[in-house]
Scaffold this motif. Sequence first.
Motif, PDB file in Angstrom:
ATOM      1  N   GLY A 163       0.807  -1.219   0.000  1.00 39.33           N
ATOM      2  CA  GLY A 163       0.000   0.000   0.000  1.00 39.33           C
ATOM      3  C   GLY A 163       0.834   1.260   0.000  1.00 39.33           C
ATOM      4  N   PHE A 164       2.086   1.162  -0.468  1.00 39.12           N
ATOM      5  CA  PHE A 164       2.992   2.316  -0.478  1.00 39.12           C
ATOM      6  C   PHE A 164       2.596   3.257  -1.612  1.00 39.12           C
ATOM      7  N   ASP A 165       2.392   4.522  -1.301  1.00 37.08           N
ATOM      8  CA  ASP A 165       1.948   5.501  -2.286  1.00 37.08           C
ATOM      9  C   ASP A 165       3.139   5.977  -3.119  1.00 37.08           C
ATOM     10  N   ALA A 166       3.451   5.216  -4.165  1.00 39.28           N
ATOM     11  CA  ALA A 166       4.555   5.549  -5.063  1.00 39.28           C
ATOM     12  C   ALA A 166       3.996   5.732  -6.466  1.00 39.28           C
ATOM     13  N   ILE A 167       4.331   6.859  -7.109  1.00 36.85           N
ATOM     14  CA  ILE A 167       3.866   7.128  -8.465  1.00 36.85           C
ATOM     15  C   ILE A 167       5.072   7.273  -9.398  1.00 36.85           C
ATOM     16  N   SER A 168       4.842   7.041 -10.701  1.00 40.82           N
ATOM     17  CA  SER A 168       5.930   7.072 -11.682  1.00 40.82           C
ATOM     18  C   SER A 168       5.583   7.980 -12.847  1.00 40.82           C
ATOM     19  N   LEU A 169       6.513   8.876 -13.186  1.00 35.62           N
ATOM     20  CA  LEU A 169       6.346   9.815 -14.295  1.00 35.62           C
ATOM     21  C   LEU A 169       7.354   9.522 -15.386  1.00 35.62           C
ATOM     22  N   MET A 170       6.934   9.686 -16.646  1.00 35.46           N
ATOM     23  CA  MET A 170       7.823   9.478 -17.777  1.00 35.46           C
ATOM     24  C   MET A 170       7.983  10.783 -18.549  1.00 35.46           C
ATOM     25  N   PRO A 171       9.071  11.519 -18.328  1.00 33.48           N
ATOM     26  CA  PRO A 171       9.261  12.801 -19.030  1.00 33.48           C
ATOM     27  C   PRO A 171       9.767  12.594 -20.461  1.00 33.48           C
ATOM     28  N   THR A 172       9.452  13.553 -21.309  1.00 35.93           N
ATOM     29  CA  THR A 172       9.985  13.592 -22.668  1.00 35.93           C
ATOM     30  C   THR A 172      11.388  14.204 -22.632  1.00 35.93           C
ATOM     31  N   ASN A 173      11.914  14.610 -23.790  1.00 39.78           N
ATOM     32  CA  ASN A 173      13.235  15.252 -23.859  1.00 39.78           C
ATOM     33  C   ASN A 173      13.219  16.566 -23.085  1.00 39.78           C
ATOM     34  N   LEU A 174      14.154  16.700 -22.153  1.00 38.67           N
ATOM     35  CA  LEU A 174      14.190  17.873 -21.277  1.00 38.67           C
ATOM     36  C   LEU A 174      15.353  18.796 -21.627  1.00 38.67           C
ATOM     37  N   TYR A 175      15.202  20.057 -21.276  1.00 35.81           N
ATOM     38  CA  TYR A 175      16.278  21.033 -21.443  1.00 35.81           C
ATOM     39  C   TYR A 175      16.046  22.157 -20.449  1.00 35.81           C
ATOM     40  N   GLY A 176      17.052  23.004 -20.277  1.00 34.13           N
ATOM     41  CA  GLY A 176      16.888  24.148 -19.382  1.00 34.13           C
ATOM     42  C   GLY A 176      18.152  24.451 -18.614  1.00 34.13           C
ATOM     43  N   PRO A 177      18.059  25.314 -17.596  1.00 33.21           N
ATOM     44  CA  PRO A 177      19.234  25.685 -16.801  1.00 33.21           C
ATOM     45  C   PRO A 177      19.846  24.470 -16.116  1.00 33.21           C
ATOM     46  N   GLY A 178      21.169  24.392 -16.167  1.00 33.06           N
ATOM     47  CA  GLY A 178      21.849  23.238 -15.583  1.00 33.06           C
ATOM     48  C   GLY A 178      22.057  22.100 -16.559  1.00 33.06           C
ATOM     49  N   ASP A 179      21.726  22.325 -17.832  1.00 31.39           N
ATOM     50  CA  ASP A 179      21.843  21.276 -18.843  1.00 31.39           C
ATOM     51  C   ASP A 179      23.313  20.958 -19.142  1.00 31.39           C
ATOM     52  N   ASN A 180      23.507  19.877 -19.866  1.00 27.68           N
ATOM     53  CA  ASN A 180      24.839  19.456 -20.307  1.00 27.68           C
ATOM     54  C   ASN A 180      25.071  19.986 -21.721  1.00 27.68           C
ATOM     55  N   PHE A 181      26.083  20.839 -21.894  1.00 31.66           N
ATOM     56  CA  PHE A 181      26.354  21.438 -23.196  1.00 31.66           C
ATOM     57  C   PHE A 181      27.586  20.847 -23.872  1.00 31.66           C
ATOM     58  N   ASP A 182      28.025  19.698 -23.401  1.00 32.27           N
ATOM     59  CA  ASP A 182      29.178  19.036 -23.995  1.00 32.27           C
ATOM     60  C   ASP A 182      28.796  18.481 -25.374  1.00 32.27           C
ATOM     61  N   LEU A 183      29.570  18.816 -26.402  1.00 35.17           N
ATOM     62  CA  LEU A 183      29.205  18.423 -27.760  1.00 35.17           C
ATOM     63  C   LEU A 183      29.259  16.914 -27.975  1.00 35.17           C
ATOM     64  N   LYS A 216      11.353  14.494 -36.160  1.00 37.08           N
ATOM     65  CA  LYS A 216      10.589  15.347 -35.242  1.00 37.08           C
ATOM     66  C   LYS A 216      10.871  14.938 -33.802  1.00 37.08           C
ATOM     67  N   ARG A 217      10.976  15.936 -32.939  1.00 33.71           N
ATOM     68  CA  ARG A 217      11.233  15.682 -31.521  1.00 33.71           C
ATOM     69  C   ARG A 217      10.351  16.608 -30.667  1.00 33.71           C
ATOM     70  N   GLU A 218      10.068  16.128 -29.468  1.00 30.11           N
ATOM     71  CA  GLU A 218       9.304  16.890 -28.484  1.00 30.11           C
ATOM     72  C   GLU A 218      10.253  17.350 -27.393  1.00 30.11           C
ATOM     73  N   PHE A 219      10.069  18.588 -26.926  1.00 32.20           N
ATOM     74  CA  PHE A 219      10.931  19.120 -25.869  1.00 32.20           C
ATOM     75  C   PHE A 219      10.082  19.744 -24.775  1.00 32.20           C
ATOM     76  N   LEU A 220      10.552  19.582 -23.536  1.00 32.67           N
ATOM     77  CA  LEU A 220       9.866  20.151 -22.377  1.00 32.67           C
ATOM     78  C   LEU A 220      10.893  20.857 -21.509  1.00 32.67           C
ATOM     79  N   HIS A 221      10.607  22.115 -21.163  1.00 35.64           N
ATOM     80  CA  HIS A 221      11.501  22.840 -20.262  1.00 35.64           C
ATOM     81  C   HIS A 221      11.469  22.171 -18.896  1.00 35.64           C
TER      82      HIS A 221
END
Length: 320
Positions: A163-183, A216-221
């Motif tokens: 009965g443990f209240d655990a939920i799971s989220l699946m994010p799409t491609n993310l970007y924003g502050p703190g991202d990795n800019f290594d080529l 085509k790609r989807e992005f989420l901040h």
Amino acid sequence: MPTASHLFSSAAKIYIAGHRGLVGSAICRALAQAGCVNLLTRTHAELDLTDQAAVRRFFAEEKPEYVFLAAAKVGGIHANNSSPADFIRDNLLIQTNIIDAAWRSGVKKLLFLGSSCIYPKFAPQPMREEHLLTGSLEPTNEWYAIAKIAGIKMCQAYRKQYGFDAISLMPTNLYGPGDNFDLHSSHVLPALIRKFHEAKNNKLPEVEIWGTGAPKREFLHVDDLAAACLFLMEHYSDAEIVNVGSGQEVTIAELAALIKDVVGFTGRIRYNTAMPDGTPRKLLDVSKLSALGWQSKISLAEGVASTYAWFLQHGQNSRL
């Protein structure tokens, strides 16, 4: 300023695992903005999440009430291919230790963050939650994906048995502050920001992009993802996973043109069509999340502009 969630008071003890990462740092910002003042964080040096005894001790001593599980060993295709044992072992250990210790210590609710790579390589588009485990995975990141799938199943098992209240989220491609800019190891959006920035600074006549620009790609901040995490912590409690995305997609060519404009590069874009395009389309179906009452707010143009501004200010200190 938003107020603290009805689910947890401003004084509730909230542990953010992976608080230094792209996602974890965004969740910390969102919680702080919501007025939550009792945030628990630990660096890797302070707490090795692959060490079961250390994790159990931390939970027994600190007794957090809520947990955001954003910690993971992550990397690009090369890292996954060259270190498959590290990716499956470390991610299994991290999430197993945290989920089990959270349940043992009486945590009220846990949110587990997966990845869209859990879906089959040839899943129908857009990808719905029920497409999980209906086909073979993309071989280049199956080690990471299998670990994430195990995390989802562990949350479901602990809910079913304990009965443990655990939920799971699946994010799409993310970007924003703190991202990795290594080529060499970054994802396409931050890599293009870096490419166009360097081309502008070096007064290059053109920027080369692999492939045709047609996929085509989807992005989420990442700040939108963090907002969705707080929303679902408060409004969702079920075993089934929830996709989190913008519900919108752009071609790589459209993305490149947007980033070129934001950066102010005046040269040409040349597509190297001898290089592979990769998957033609990757879009999450977010109708379940929309039905729950949440939608992303940060447009791609706004998000790219703010991410470039962050890169200009912090770029030399980020992962370049």
